[in-house]
Design a protein around this motif. Sequence first.
Motif, mmCIF file in Angstrom:
data_model
loop_
_atom_site.group_PDB
_atom_site.id
_atom_site.type_symbol
_atom_site.label_atom_id
_atom_site.label_comp_id
_atom_site.label_asym_id
_atom_site.label_seq_id
_atom_site.Cartn_x
_atom_site.Cartn_y
_atom_site.Cartn_z
ATOM 1 N N ARG A 140 -15.111 -15.645 43.866
ATOM 2 C CA ARG A 140 -13.716 -15.630 43.427
ATOM 3 C C ARG A 140 -13.238 -14.193 43.234
ATOM 4 O O ARG A 140 -13.975 -13.330 42.761
ATOM 5 N N LEU A 141 -11.969 -13.976 43.623
ATOM 6 C CA LEU A 141 -11.369 -12.670 43.384
ATOM 7 C C LEU A 141 -11.229 -12.427 41.887
ATOM 8 O O LEU A 141 -10.760 -13.294 41.148
ATOM 9 N N LYS A 142 -11.665 -11.259 41.454
ATOM 10 C CA LYS A 142 -11.465 -10.849 40.071
ATOM 11 C C LYS A 142 -10.575 -9.602 40.054
ATOM 12 O O LYS A 142 -10.877 -8.623 40.747
ATOM 13 N N ILE A 143 -9.502 -9.692 39.295
ATOM 14 C CA ILE A 143 -8.625 -8.527 39.135
ATOM 15 C C ILE A 143 -8.875 -7.982 37.734
ATOM 16 O O ILE A 143 -8.530 -8.611 36.735
ATOM 17 N N TYR A 144 -9.515 -6.812 37.666
ATOM 18 C CA TYR A 144 -9.897 -6.265 36.368
ATOM 19 C C TYR A 144 -8.678 -5.749 35.602
ATOM 20 O O TYR A 144 -8.526 -6.036 34.409
ATOM 21 N N PRO B 150 8.981 4.179 46.021
ATOM 22 C CA PRO B 150 9.167 2.905 45.331
ATOM 23 C C PRO B 150 8.097 2.689 44.265
ATOM 24 O O PRO B 150 7.053 3.364 44.285
ATOM 25 N N PRO B 151 8.311 1.732 43.350
ATOM 26 C CA PRO B 151 7.273 1.396 42.387
ATOM 27 C C PRO B 151 5.999 0.982 43.115
ATOM 28 O O PRO B 151 6.019 0.086 43.962
ATOM 29 N N THR B 152 4.913 1.679 42.821
ATOM 30 C CA THR B 152 3.644 1.455 43.506
ATOM 31 C C THR B 152 2.589 1.109 42.467
ATOM 32 O O THR B 152 2.383 1.860 41.499
ATOM 33 N N PHE B 153 1.904 -0.027 42.665
ATOM 34 C CA PHE B 153 0.953 -0.541 41.687
ATOM 35 C C PHE B 153 -0.449 -0.569 42.300
ATOM 36 O O PHE B 153 -0.638 -0.941 43.458
ATOM 37 N N VAL B 154 -1.433 -0.167 41.483
ATOM 38 C CA VAL B 154 -2.833 -0.164 41.909
ATOM 39 C C VAL B 154 -3.561 -1.294 41.193
ATOM 40 O O VAL B 154 -3.501 -1.410 39.968
ATOM 41 N N PHE B 155 -4.243 -2.131 41.990
ATOM 42 C CA PHE B 155 -5.050 -3.236 41.459
ATOM 43 C C PHE B 155 -6.526 -2.883 41.636
ATOM 44 O O PHE B 155 -6.954 -2.530 42.738
ATOM 45 N N PHE B 156 -7.299 -3.011 40.552
ATOM 46 C CA PHE B 156 -8.746 -2.786 40.624
ATOM 47 C C PHE B 156 -9.428 -4.153 40.634
ATOM 48 O O PHE B 156 -9.266 -4.943 39.695
ATOM 49 N N VAL B 157 -10.162 -4.416 41.718
ATOM 50 C CA VAL B 157 -10.705 -5.758 41.948
ATOM 51 C C VAL B 157 -12.189 -5.678 42.311
ATOM 52 O O VAL B 157 -12.721 -4.595 42.577
ATOM 53 N N ASN B 158 -12.839 -6.877 42.353
ATOM 54 C CA ASN B 158 -14.243 -6.905 42.750
ATOM 55 C C ASN B 158 -14.402 -6.876 44.272
ATOM 56 O O ASN B 158 -15.300 -6.217 44.806
ATOM 57 N N ARG B 159 -13.495 -7.563 44.990
ATOM 58 C CA ARG B 159 -13.568 -7.582 46.458
ATOM 59 C C ARG B 159 -12.152 -7.560 47.041
ATOM 60 O O ARG B 159 -11.386 -8.507 46.863
ATOM 61 N N ALA B 160 -11.824 -6.486 47.748
ATOM 62 C CA ALA B 160 -10.486 -6.330 48.302
ATOM 63 C C ALA B 160 -10.174 -7.382 49.356
ATOM 64 O O ALA B 160 -9.022 -7.803 49.507
ATOM 65 N N ASP B 161 -11.209 -7.835 50.098
ATOM 66 C CA ASP B 161 -10.957 -8.794 51.175
ATOM 67 C C ASP B 161 -10.538 -10.161 50.655
ATOM 68 O O ASP B 161 -9.993 -10.984 51.399
ATOM 69 N N LEU B 162 -10.774 -10.433 49.359
ATOM 70 C CA LEU B 162 -10.360 -11.705 48.775
ATOM 71 C C LEU B 162 -8.907 -11.684 48.280
ATOM 72 O O LEU B 162 -8.353 -12.733 47.953
ATOM 73 N N PHE B 163 -8.341 -10.481 48.209
ATOM 74 C CA PHE B 163 -6.974 -10.360 47.688
ATOM 75 C C PHE B 163 -6.001 -10.633 48.831
ATOM 76 O O PHE B 163 -5.435 -9.726 49.429
ATOM 77 N N HIS B 164 -5.814 -11.914 49.140
ATOM 78 C CA HIS B 164 -5.017 -12.323 50.289
ATOM 79 C C HIS B 164 -3.535 -11.977 50.101
ATOM 80 O O HIS B 164 -3.048 -11.862 48.977
ATOM 81 N N PHE B 165 -2.839 -11.848 51.237
ATOM 82 C CA PHE B 165 -1.422 -11.493 51.212
ATOM 83 C C PHE B 165 -0.616 -12.492 50.395
ATOM 84 O O PHE B 165 0.295 -12.114 49.653
#
Length: 443
Positions: free
Chosen positions: A382-386, A395-410
């Motif tokens: 499962r994707l985990k977003i820490y 533009p407003p730009t946000f950084v997500f720190f996750v366990n696996r980037a490939d799971l963070f689907h569009f």
Amino acid sequence: MAKNVVAIVGRPNVGKSTLFNKLIGSRVSIVDDTPGVTRDRIYGDCEWLNRSFLLVDTGGIEPDSNDVILSQMRSQAQIAIDTADVIILVTDIRCGVVASDYEVASMLQKSGKPIVLCVNKCDKIGEVDPDFYEFYNLGLGDPFAVSSVHGHGTGDLLDEVISLLPEENDNEEDDEEIINVAIIGKPNVGKSSLVNKISGLNRAIVSDIAGTTRDTTDTFVENDFGKFNFIDTAGLRRKSRINDDIEKYSIIRAKMAVERANVCVIMIDSTEGFTEQDSKVAGIALEQGKACIIAVNKWDAIEKDGNTMKEFRDKLAVDFSFMSFAPIIFISAKTGQRIDKLYEMIVHVHSQNSMRISTGRLNEVLAIATARVQPPTDKGRRLKIYYMTQASTRPPTFVFFVNRADLFHFSYQRYLENQIREIFGLDGTPVRFIIRERGEGKK
């Protein structure tokens, strides 16, 4: 403090734009051997001997022309002359003094402004063309021999310009932020008409001939809504129709205008409806992360009933589905309908594009959103977003720190974007996501 203004004027094709580009040090004005290429006034910052001023390139003056475009070019040049502190009259050594030079010189002398006479295309170093002395007959004092292509003589020319500028006033105005607004769209949608209505001047040449505006032009406006710099751009055409160098330069210039804009007003012709080219124009602004407004122009020319606006808005929502964040406004550049509302929108979307949100507030929204809709899984993982944080604005730009980037689907990114917009607004601005795996970048 308002800068001093120096206008470059002269008859067509004597090298005004080449001189302009040389003096400001960049290719801003379109340069081509075709007479009449520079039609509107073009502005650029110039600095010499620790003095800075605004340099204005103008369309060539044809004193007796009956041509519609050429006569308007003369009107544009006259406006530049009226607002200038010093005028540079450019002539051509290869042609010698011609009748038009005398007429232009007479026109300038009536202005009462200081005039610097530039004899251009003196390309040979150390040689004085015998025809050079003929230019004294214009009655404008000592001429300056210049090669705008090679830069010869430009230093002496600028020395003279600086000596004629008024003394600087040290009383600085309060430094308020100016919102740069690019007016973009395909040819003949009314961009120049909108700028003229906004400024209350015939600032840009307006004609029914598609593609009249080839250069970008700046118009400064200050009113109750704030300070604005409106950038009128050449109409963007399909690439298949760009069959000459002038159009190629214009598209490059339009893209540059979008780059320096804070807000892009994407103009649509209501009498034609949405076209593929409108989509491409909007794409330029979207790619560069600009705040955007979709302005449907010529609304006064549409026959309406109670549902016309809603139907048009619903259709645009489909056509511009990739820009669902952009507000839509129905205007008439001809009558001024809803221009005040356009100002309000510009200020609003600019503030949204510049919005900064605290990390704490962002992660509160993230926790609620992930609890409501669980992150996606793949093969038991499962994707985990820490956590997330905002990296930048415009533009407003946000950084997500996750366990696996490939799971963070569009699709899940789009869901989170919608949740963020629902809470914080971000109207009229694209947002960007950067996905980083925990420990990414560490050796």
